[in-house]
Design an enzyme around this catalytic site. Structure first.
Site, PDB file in Angstrom:
ATOM      1  N   LYS A  41     -32.203   5.451 -15.494  1.00 15.19           N
ATOM      2  CA  LYS A  41     -31.811   4.282 -14.495  1.00 15.19           C
ATOM      3  C   LYS A  41     -30.548   3.800 -14.766  1.00 15.19           C
ATOM      4  O   LYS A  41     -30.118   3.559 -16.003  1.00 15.19           O
ATOM      5  CB  LYS A  41     -33.060   3.267 -14.814  1.00 15.19           C
ATOM      6  CG  LYS A  41     -34.193   3.547 -14.150  1.00 15.19           C
ATOM      7  CD  LYS A  41     -35.411   2.640 -14.477  1.00 15.19           C
ATOM      8  CE  LYS A  41     -35.453   1.433 -13.294  1.00 15.19           C
ATOM      9  NZ  LYS A  41     -36.230   0.500 -13.774  1.00 15.19           N
ATOM     10  N   ARG A  90     -48.011 -11.764 -15.379  1.00  6.50           N
ATOM     11  CA  ARG A  90     -47.893 -12.547 -14.293  1.00  6.50           C
ATOM     12  C   ARG A  90     -49.179 -12.638 -13.324  1.00  6.50           C
ATOM     13  O   ARG A  90     -49.346 -13.537 -12.793  1.00  6.50           O
ATOM     14  CB  ARG A  90     -46.803 -12.014 -13.646  1.00  6.50           C
ATOM     15  CG  ARG A  90     -45.474 -12.045 -14.395  1.00  6.50           C
ATOM     16  CD  ARG A  90     -44.231 -11.205 -13.658  1.00  6.50           C
ATOM     17  NE  ARG A  90     -44.775 -10.111 -13.220  1.00  6.50           N
ATOM     18  CZ  ARG A  90     -43.611  -9.097 -12.939  1.00  6.50           C
ATOM     19  NH1 ARG A  90     -42.533  -9.660 -12.522  1.00  6.50           N
ATOM     20  NH2 ARG A  90     -44.065  -7.941 -12.990  1.00  6.50           N
ATOM     21  N   SER A 127     -36.895  -9.314 -12.817  1.00  4.00           N
ATOM     22  CA  SER A 127     -35.326  -9.234 -13.015  1.00  4.00           C
ATOM     23  C   SER A 127     -34.809  -8.525 -11.526  1.00  4.00           C
ATOM     24  O   SER A 127     -33.915  -8.805 -11.245  1.00  4.00           O
ATOM     25  CB  SER A 127     -35.094  -8.124 -14.082  1.00  4.00           C
ATOM     26  OG  SER A 127     -35.312  -8.758 -15.437  1.00  4.00           O
TER      27      SER A 127
END
Length: 159
Positions: A41, A90, A127
């Site tokens: 990545k 989350r 992000s």
């Protein structure tokens, strides 16, 4: 000495990440922030830039160390005598994936994973979303530390 690690890519670090790191720093004597190196990545920030930003925004805690890692997180833990991984959750969808990782890590090495529920203020934050919103000129000043906002704004101006 009680040690834990907070792993992630942190590209860039957000206020949600910082919330979990700060809470872990109150629970452990030493907290490592392990910045994942993924050669496949291409991040917005280089690994060394991420490490520098994280060091700057966590300096006030005094017990946070920031290092890059490549490979298995349990190997990082073994090399540093870290018995615990701290992860923020989350939503339920995070739990499904993180539970599998926690069980695998424990099975491989005996390292425990502790889940901290994310502050509801940051329950939507990632992000990727910060980068997307910032790319299109949206205001992310309430989502990242000021130092990160400055670097993010500068980076996106160049690209």
């Amino acid at each position: 000495m009680r040690r834990a690690v907070c792993p992630g890519s942190f590209d860039p670090i957000t206020n949600g990440h910082l919330d979990i790191i700060s809470r872990a720093s109150r629970l452990y004597d030493e907290v490592y922030v392990a910045v994942m190196i993924n050669q496949a990545k291409k991040g917005l920030f280089e690994i060394e830039e991420r490490i520098d930003l994280i060091r700057r925004v966590t300096a006030e805690y005094g017990n946070v160390r920031v290092e890059a890692f490549h490979g298995l997180l349990v190997d990082f833990c073994k090399q540093r005598d870290i018995p615990a991984i701290v992860k923020g959750l989350r939503a339920v969808s995070d739990f499904d994936y993180e539970l599998q990782m926690a069980q695998m890590n424990n099975g491989l090495s005996g390292v425990e994973t502790l889940f901290i529920p994310t502050n509801p203020t940051y329950s939507f934050l990632s992000s990727s979303l910060v980068k997307e919103v910032a790319t299109w000129g949206g205001d992310v000043s309430h989502l990242v530390p000021a130092e990160v906002l400055d670097e993010l704004t500068e980076r996106l101006r160049k690209d």
